[in-house]
Design a protein around this motif. Structure first.
Motif, PDB file in Angstrom:
ATOM      1  N   PHE A   1      43.552  39.526  34.031  1.00 48.17           N
ATOM      2  CA  PHE A   1      43.650  38.084  34.193  1.00 48.17           C
ATOM      3  C   PHE A   1      44.855  37.720  34.655  1.00 48.17           C
ATOM      4  O   PHE A   1      45.125  36.738  35.540  1.00 48.17           O
ATOM      5  N   ALA A   2      45.913  38.635  34.595  1.00 53.60           N
ATOM      6  CA  ALA A   2      47.241  38.207  35.012  1.00 53.60           C
ATOM      7  C   ALA A   2      47.366  38.545  36.614  1.00 53.60           C
ATOM      8  O   ALA A   2      47.773  37.339  37.120  1.00 53.60           O
ATOM      9  N   ALA A   3      46.542  39.257  37.099  1.00 54.38           N
ATOM     10  CA  ALA A   3      46.688  39.487  38.370  1.00 54.38           C
ATOM     11  C   ALA A   3      45.869  38.570  39.302  1.00 54.38           C
ATOM     12  O   ALA A   3      46.200  38.035  40.178  1.00 54.38           O
ATOM     13  N   LYS A   4      44.559  38.243  38.855  1.00 53.67           N
ATOM     14  CA  LYS A   4      43.534  37.507  39.439  1.00 53.67           C
ATOM     15  C   LYS A   4      43.267  36.066  39.249  1.00 53.67           C
ATOM     16  O   LYS A   4      42.945  35.239  40.033  1.00 53.67           O
ATOM     17  N   LYS A   5      43.644  35.950  37.889  1.00 53.81           N
ATOM     18  CA  LYS A   5      43.836  34.433  37.313  1.00 53.81           C
ATOM     19  C   LYS A   5      45.063  33.786  37.556  1.00 53.81           C
ATOM     20  O   LYS A   5      45.060  32.414  37.912  1.00 53.81           O
ATOM     21  N   LEU A   6      45.938  34.353  37.184  1.00 55.82           N
ATOM     22  CA  LEU A   6      47.431  33.656  37.122  1.00 55.82           C
ATOM     23  C   LEU A   6      48.221  34.162  38.579  1.00 55.82           C
ATOM     24  O   LEU A   6      49.302  33.815  38.845  1.00 55.82           O
ATOM     25  N   ASN A   7      47.542  35.112  39.296  1.00 57.55           N
ATOM     26  CA  ASN A   7      48.337  35.467  40.513  1.00 57.55           C
ATOM     27  C   ASN A   7      49.868  36.104  40.508  1.00 57.55           C
ATOM     28  O   ASN A   7      50.569  35.738  41.333  1.00 57.55           O
ATOM     29  N   VAL A   8      49.952  36.841  39.438  1.00 57.29           N
ATOM     30  CA  VAL A   8      51.362  37.269  39.138  1.00 57.29           C
ATOM     31  C   VAL A   8      51.540  38.728  40.028  1.00 57.29           C
ATOM     32  O   VAL A   8      50.344  39.497  39.789  1.00 57.29           O
ATOM     33  N   LYS A   9      52.381  38.949  40.571  1.00 59.74           N
ATOM     34  CA  LYS A   9      52.712  40.560  41.037  1.00 59.74           C
ATOM     35  C   LYS A   9      53.660  41.129  40.352  1.00 59.74           C
ATOM     36  O   LYS A   9      53.683  42.562  40.595  1.00 59.74           O
ATOM     37  N   LYS A  10      54.761  40.593  39.635  1.00 59.38           N
ATOM     38  CA  LYS A  10      55.679  41.284  38.757  1.00 59.38           C
ATOM     39  C   LYS A  10      55.407  41.159  37.235  1.00 59.38           C
ATOM     40  O   LYS A  10      55.431  39.768  36.735  1.00 59.38           O
ATOM     41  N   ALA A  11      55.292  41.996  36.359  1.00 58.46           N
ATOM     42  CA  ALA A  11      55.217  41.787  34.884  1.00 58.46           C
ATOM     43  C   ALA A  11      56.161  42.616  34.472  1.00 58.46           C
ATOM     44  O   ALA A  11      56.629  43.986  34.686  1.00 58.46           O
ATOM     45  N   ALA A  12      56.576  42.387  33.001  1.00 53.72           N
ATOM     46  CA  ALA A  12      57.237  43.292  32.308  1.00 53.72           C
ATOM     47  C   ALA A  12      56.404  43.394  31.142  1.00 53.72           C
ATOM     48  O   ALA A  12      55.548  42.639  30.570  1.00 53.72           O
TER      49      ALA A  12
END
Length: 387
Positions: free
Chosen positions: A165-176
């Motif tokens: 969900f983070a990568a494909k829906k929110l399109n984020v590349k950097k996570a903590a």
């Protein structure tokens, strides 16, 4: 889910008995005696109380229609006080003293795992509505725990859904990642999230930990903020999560924050505040906002029983656990523990409120997950993810 609020809502169902007033063994032939080994007080009481409400509604419905093959449910409730040792004692009481046919609970993985030996020794099926740790159903030796079952999906699936969900829906590349290091539940979700997020091409820019009962997270959150993540994965339980989200927003951290079903408690909004929870998400077992007719009927019936209260995920899982058991007893043709255990293991395409599922070889349901978004303190249906 491994592992707090007022006492169980609603009136007791016909045939229910409390811990202090155990069910009569004289009725064993005409009833299905079910033990509830739940967190009705203590640190995660919100979970157990919600499950108990769902169980009561399902039993009201089934008993109101004549029961299962003429046998009505009778319940013995025991409070494990959100403690693993108490959960073991409760299981012993329910099997040896109350002679129950099955146990529903516990809510948390740790308290469910604490019942494995008792369930095995006494040939009594245990169904955890919300224990997501894989160790509940499969031991360290790789063998399936014959009498242990669950109604929910497992931690790795939940962590993977969050990462996708983070990568494909929110399109984020950097996570903590900020996880409760004292909880197998949180560590399991964190591990699955990190693995999948990296597979999706993402980068974990910071990894931090806290311990249950901590209350001041500002120093750690300051480090996370300095790492400049686009997203924070926060698996844990509502007591700490509520404070973490509140303090994160106070420190100016505005990025999306996401967790698992451990967030799902009315207490979360009280702890974090409505505004702080905006732009946060959770993976969960169902959404009251899902338009599926089966879900909407459950929501309507639950509100009618509990004064307009909207059912949460734990309410739904408690409700589904009773129907899961009832379906197996009917297919088993009675209460023989081996036959009931085998029928549970053979469950296929069972349609419940939290999804239609079949059990895999490890006694784990293959079912969908729901992603919810918090808006002004309320959970909103975002999407449903199939396995």
């Amino acid at each position: 889910m491994t592992g707090v609020l007022a006492g169980c809502g609603g009136a007791k169902q016909t045939g229910a008995s409390s811990d202090s007033q155990p069910a009569s063994s004289a009725s064993a032939g005409s009833t299905i005696k079910v033990g509830e080994n739940l967190e009705l007080s203590g640190a995660v009481a919100s979970y157990g109380q919600s499950i108990a409400e769902g169980v009561d509604l399902a039993i009201d419905e089934i008993n109101g229609k004549g029961g299962v093959d003429g046998k009505k449910f009778e319940v013995v409730k025991v409070d494990n006080k959100s403690d693993a040792a108490e959960a073991t004692s409760a299981a012993l009481k329910l099997t040896s003293q109350n002679k129950v046919n099955a146990i529903i609970g516990s809510a948390t993985s740790g308290n469910t795992i604490a019942q494995i030996q008792v369930a095995t020794d006494n040939k009594t099926v245990v169904i955890s509505p919300s224990g997501t740790n894989p160790k509940i159903t499969v031991g360290a030796d790789g063998k399936v725990n014959e009498y242990m079952f669950r109604t929910c999906f497992i931690d790795p699936f939940q962590g993977t859904v969050a990462a996708n969900f983070a990568a494909k829906k929110l399109n984020v590349k950097k996570a903590a990642v900020f996880a409760d290091s004292s909880s197998d539940y949180a560590k399991g979700l964190a591990s699955a999230f990190k693995d999948q997020f990296k597979k999706n091409g993402g980068q974990i820019v910071d990894e931090e930990a806290y311990v249950a009962k901590d209350t001041d997270f500002r120093a750690t959150l300051t480090r996370i903020k300095a790492a400049n993540p686009e997203f924070i994965f926060l698996p844990g339980y509502y007591e700490e999560v509520g404070l973490i989200v509140k303090q994160a927003r106070e420190l100016g951290i505005t990025v999306p924050i996401m967790g698992g079903d451990g967030w799902d408690s009315p207490k979360l909004v009280q702890l974090a505040g409505k505004d702080a929870l905006n732009n946060t998400y959770i993976t969960n077992h169902y959404s009251s906002g899902d338009k599926d007719p089966k879900i909407q009927k459950f929501v309507s019936d639950f509100k009618a029983k509990y004064g307009g209260k909207t059912p949460d995920g734990f309410n739904a899982l408690g409700y589904d656990s009773v129907y899961f058991l009832a379906d197996a007893i009917k297919r088993a043709g009675g209460l023989d523990p081996v036959k009931v255990k085998d029928a549970l293991a053979q469950t296929k395409d069972l349609s419940l409120v939290s999804g239609t599922f079949s059990l895999d070889k490890n006694h784990d349901p293959i079912k969908s997950a729901t992603v919810l978004k918090y808006e002004n303190g309320e959970q909103k249906f975002e999407t449903k993810v199939n396995p």
